[in-house]
Design an enzyme around this catalytic site. Structure first.
Site, PDB file in Angstrom:
ATOM      1  N   CYS A   1     -11.978  -4.345  -1.569  1.00 54.28           N
ATOM      2  CA  CYS A   1     -13.360  -4.364  -2.039  1.00 54.28           C
ATOM      3  C   CYS A   1     -13.635  -3.200  -2.976  1.00 54.28           C
ATOM      4  O   CYS A   1     -14.115  -3.378  -4.081  1.00 54.28           O
ATOM      5  CB  CYS A   1     -14.324  -4.311  -0.856  1.00 54.28           C
ATOM      6  N   HIS A   2     -13.304  -1.967  -2.529  1.00 52.33           N
ATOM      7  CA  HIS A   2     -13.623  -0.810  -3.361  1.00 52.33           C
ATOM      8  C   HIS A   2     -12.481   0.196  -3.444  1.00 52.33           C
ATOM      9  O   HIS A   2     -12.692   1.365  -3.758  1.00 52.33           O
ATOM     10  CB  HIS A   2     -14.899  -0.130  -2.873  1.00 52.33           C
ATOM     11  N   GLY A   3     -11.247  -0.245  -3.077  1.00 54.33           N
ATOM     12  CA  GLY A   3     -10.059   0.563  -3.340  1.00 54.33           C
ATOM     13  C   GLY A   3      -9.795   1.716  -2.399  1.00 54.33           C
ATOM     14  O   GLY A   3      -9.142   2.686  -2.784  1.00 54.33           O
TER      15      GLY A   3
ATOM     16  N   HIS B   1     -15.935   2.193   4.645  1.00 51.40           N
ATOM     17  CA  HIS B   1     -16.849   2.261   3.504  1.00 51.40           C
ATOM     18  C   HIS B   1     -17.976   1.256   3.699  1.00 51.40           C
ATOM     19  O   HIS B   1     -19.077   1.619   4.107  1.00 51.40           O
ATOM     20  CB  HIS B   1     -16.067   1.996   2.200  1.00 51.40           C
TER      21      HIS B   1
END
Lengths: 417, 265, 189
Positions: free
Chosen positions: C153-155, C129
């Protein structure tokens, strides 16, 4: 900058910008329509060449700083890694190192041109004085830069130059220590020199801006040294001088390229490819060629303080030239006596440079060079402080032409078309 | 050769005329050896570079470091141009101090430092772990690093060549060779700490070249010049293109300059 | 008169354009070294190979090494993990490609294409990502729902073959070029 502007915006956008920030107007008036004497010769192209040199040094320098490490333990190796590992690092470093020499070559030609054609005389005194300031800043920048590779000459050059300040009575040694940030030239010194080496070129660029600004008030001097009187005496800067400057700039770049690609270490000293060693001084400490005349003066004086004063005085003297020259005529072309003393002065400067490049105890034809340097130093100061004021008063200049146009276009100056 | 004889003769003559005075032990002018890399179009002789590396590795590297050279340099264009596999093999043969192992040790059971094979990314290993060890093993003298020796000496390749081939002469009358030093008139002061490093057949060349002292010296100087200036071939090639371009640009600008100014006169 | 002027003008214009064009080519040419100098140097490129001794890694354990400045995950998978991974149909994966530098670009993301020796999974530990380092899941501290990795950070969630299963990451974790020098030694890069 001088006289009313002739700029007329060509489009709505240009007009819109011009009313808010008259930058297009400034460019137009200074670089396009600026009335420039039509008789400027090859020696007047060096102003443009010098601007180019400054730009090259800033661009290559910023790039080198991306790879250079200002640490006494790593500096030498980082420069070598630029030369070996960084893509085109060898090219960028050789451009920067030789660029410095080319910069000084150009600035000396520029200065001698100004001296010969009396470009320092009223109303251009400030252009000259700002120029001397640029020259001083250049020397400081070059000196700081020479220290950065942290080779033997870097280290010992830094040691010798900073020790000049220790000649100052009472506070001298404190000043030297303050410059070093340590008991000797070392890591602290290297770091601050790097910082200053990065800063000064931008200050030079600003002062160059003042130099050019001051130039655009009275306009260019010219080889005849007479004022512009009629529009026939001038041509617009563009295209006449843009194309002329561009052509001579390319010739200059060819010379530059020959050094960069085929003799990149010509101006360098082999000792600087040995890492700095604070325990061993190289047998012959020599500054870069452009500082040799001053170095010769320093060495020719047997007293430490006097040596430093004489060396500093040689540069400070330049500031007073506009008032030391008493002649009413600017150009040496019309000053038969001054012309000879000028060329003698040029030879003396080269001679001083030669003396500076030789070992301390060298001699030619049995004459110790230190005495040659002493006489040359005497002439250097005598030229400015005695010859210049006196000759101006006793010399009978040749008859000046009535106008630039008449001189260039000859007797048939009547408009042909 | 002629120059060498001349300068030797000159020195002998000078010595004879000034025998009463102290000997001037200024170094002699270097020999006028010719190399393939000289001149604006000169390139390194690959065979000479590879042989030179052999001389460097088998002779010089016993005492001299070459810290700025990495094994991957040996495979890069413009250098000895070993194949990557050859360079990797040369690297693997080199030993460097290893990182601490999982127990944090840097030496083995017997106290010997842990070593590892070098990789292409590694620089050439030094023969001594530090300056003190280098001096202790060389009678107090420090063998200089060779990576830039050619660029760092006045006289360049010819100077290094002259030093390497300048041993074996008889010292002039009145010159005393210092104990533990060697007579070499191409070295400043004529007393050099380095013993004569090259003899005939010190190395045996695999390409059949006869390993005379002159040949070995010529090859190793070629190698050391490349070590000093590894981008020389790229530089000269690039320079030729730049100059050709600039001359063209100058030509067009000159035509434009003449054209513009013709109208002004 | 007018004709001459216009001829001269044409020739002059041509010379301007020619000078300008050649000059522009020159500036563009000299710009390249100044751009290329910021690319990885020859030393950086040569340093791009790392040799690792993997003998000390236990089944179920992951050890992180450094490779080209990035974390390198070396995970010794248990038979149960391998079986679980093999059971996942490739068609159900968000990214059906193997992303294995040792295989062609079109290789599918089946377990065998992710780990040539099933026991050893070797991955660049960079979330696809925005480049954070995912945290490994262990039976004691599970991270995400798939037993592999979770990027905090963003799953983004990765499975035990390092394949993206859920979250914003577009691709499976990359498999670098590597080879086994022996059973216990690998060379990466």
């Amino acid at each position: 900058m001088s006289g009313p502007s002739t700029y007329t915006p060509k489009s709505g956008i240009e007009k819109w910008i011009d009313q808010r920030l008259p930058l297009p107007r400034l460019m137009h008036d200074t670089m396009q329509t600026f009335p420039t004497p039509r008789n400027l010769n090859i020696w007047y192209t060096f102003g443009g060449i010098l601007t180019f040199c400054l730009a090259i040094q800033i661009v290559t320098g910023v790039v080198l700083a991306m790879h250079y490490v200002a640490n006494a333990g790593l500096a030498f190796d980082s420069v070598e890694s630029i030369m070996r590992d960084v893509n085109y690092g060898w090219l960028i470093r050789y451009m920067h190192a030789n660029g410095a020499s080319m910069f000084f070559l150009a600035v000396y030609i520029h200065m001698f041109r100004g001296l010969y054609y009396g470009s320092y005389k009223a109303p251009r005194e400030l252009i000259w004085i700002i120029g001397v300031l640029i020259y001083l800043l250049m020397m400081a920048t070059a000196f700081f830069g020479y220290v950065l590779p942290w080779g033997q000459m870097s280290f010992w050059g830094a040691t010798v130059i900073t020790n000049l300040f220790s000649a100052i009575p009472v506070i001298g040694t404190h000043i030297a220590t303050w410059l070093w940030g340590d008991f000797a030239v070392g890591d602290a010194t290297l770091n601050r020199f790097f910082s200053l080496h990065y800063l000064l070129p931008f200050i030079i660029a600003a002062v160059v801006g003042l130099h050019i600004w001051a130039l655009h008030v009275p306009g260019n001097n010219n080889p005849l040294g007479i004022d512009v009187k009629t529009p026939q005496d001038t041509v617009p800067f563009h295209p006449y001088y843009t194309v002329k400057d561009a052509f001579y700039l390319v010739l200059f770049v060819i010379l530059f390229a020959v050094f960069v690609f085929y003799a990149p270490n010509f101006f360098g000293n082999p000792d600087n490819y040995q890492p700095a060693n604070p325990l061993v001084t190289p047998p012959d400490i020599v500054p870069e060629w452009y500082l040799l005349p001053f170095y010769a003066m320093l060495r020719s004086i047997p007293n430490k303080l006097m040596g430093v004063i004489v060396m500093g005085g040689a540069i400070v003297t330049l500031v007073f030239i506009p008032w030391l020259d008493t002649s009413r005529v600017r150009s040496c072309s019309f000053r038969p006596m001054m012309k000879q003393f000028f060329w003698a002065f040029a030879v003396v400067c080269v001679l001083l440079g030669y003396c500076g490049s030789q070992p301390v105890d060298a001699a030619i034809a049995g004459v110790p060079l230190v005495w040659v340097a002493r006489l040359a130093t005497l002439y250097y100061f005598g030229f400015f402080w005695l010859i210049m004021p006196i000759i101006g008063l006793i010399e009978t200049p040749k008859k000046l032409p009535a106008s630039i146009a008449q001189s260039v276009l000859g007797a048939s100056a009547a408009p042909a078309e | 050769m002629y120059l060498k004889t001349l300068s030797l003769g000159l020195v002998v003559g000078l010595l004879a005329s000034t025998s009463a005075m102290a000997l001037d032990t200024k170094r002699l002018e270097p020999k006028d050896e010719k190399f393939s890399f000289e001149g604006p179009f000169g390139t390194y002789d690959r065979g000479s570079l590879q042989r030179g590396y052999q001389v460097y590795k088998e002779v010089c590297a016993a005492c001299h470091s070459a810290n700025h050279l990495a094994f991957h340099d040996l495979a890069e264009a413009g250098g000895p141009e070993f194949t990557e596999a050859q360079a990797r093999a040369l690297a693997t043969a080199g030993k460097l101090p290893a990182d601490p192992n999982d127990k944090g040790e840097t030496t083995d059971d017997k106290g010997a430092p842990l070593m590892r094979s070098a990789t292409l990314a590694d620089h050439f290993p030094s023969p001594f772990p530090n300056e003190q060890a280098a001096r202790a093993n060389n009678g107090g003298a420090l063998p200089p690093d060779l990576s830039m020796v050619v660029k760092a000496r006045e006289g360049g390749p010819q100077y290094v060549y002259s030093i390497l081939t300048g041993f074996g002469g008889t010292p002039p009358h009145g010159f005393k060779v210092t104990d533990g030093k060697y007579y070499n008139p191409y070295f400043e002061g004529w007393n050099i700490s380095m013993p004569p490093p090259l003899k005939a057949n010190t190395v045996s060349y695999s390409d059949g070249t006869k390993a005379t002292v002159e040949q070995e010296a010529h090859d190793v100087v070629t190698f050391l010049t490349w070590a000093s200036e590894p981008k020389m071939e790229e530089r000269k090639r690039f320079g030729f293109g730049v100059l050709a371009f600039l001359v063209l640009l100058a030509g067009v600008l000159f035509a434009a300059y003449r054209k513009v100014w013709k109208d002004a006169h | 008169m007018a004709a001459t002027t216009s001829d001269a003008g044409t020739r002059r214009d041509f010379l301007y354009v020619a000078s300008g064009a050649i000059g522009a080519v020159g500036v563009a040419g000299i710009a390249w070294p100044f751009i290329d100098q910021m690319n990885p140097s020859s030393a950086a490129l040569a340093a791009g190979t790392t040799e690792i001794d993997i003998s000390a890694i236990q089944p179920g354990q992951q050890i992180v090494y450094k490779f080209r400045g990035h974390p390198l995950f070396v995970r010794r998978r248990t038979p149960a993990e391998i079986a679980e991974s093999k059971a996942v149909p490739v068609a159900s994966l968000p990214d059906p490609l193997a992303r294995n530098a040792n295989l062609p670009d079109s290789a599918p993301a089946d377990d065998a294409s992710r780990a040539t020796k099933p026991e050893w999974l070797i991955l660049i530990g960079v979330c696809t990502h925005l480049g954070c380092t995912p945290t490994v899941s262990t039976p004691a501290i599970p991270e995400g729902d798939y037993g592999g990795w979770l990027c905090h950070c963003h799953g983004s969630q990765y499975d035990v073959a390092g394949r993206i299963r859920k979250g914003p990451a577009p691709q499976n974790l990359a498999v670098p070029v590597y080879s086994f020098l022996s059973d216990t030694r690998i060379k990466v890069g």
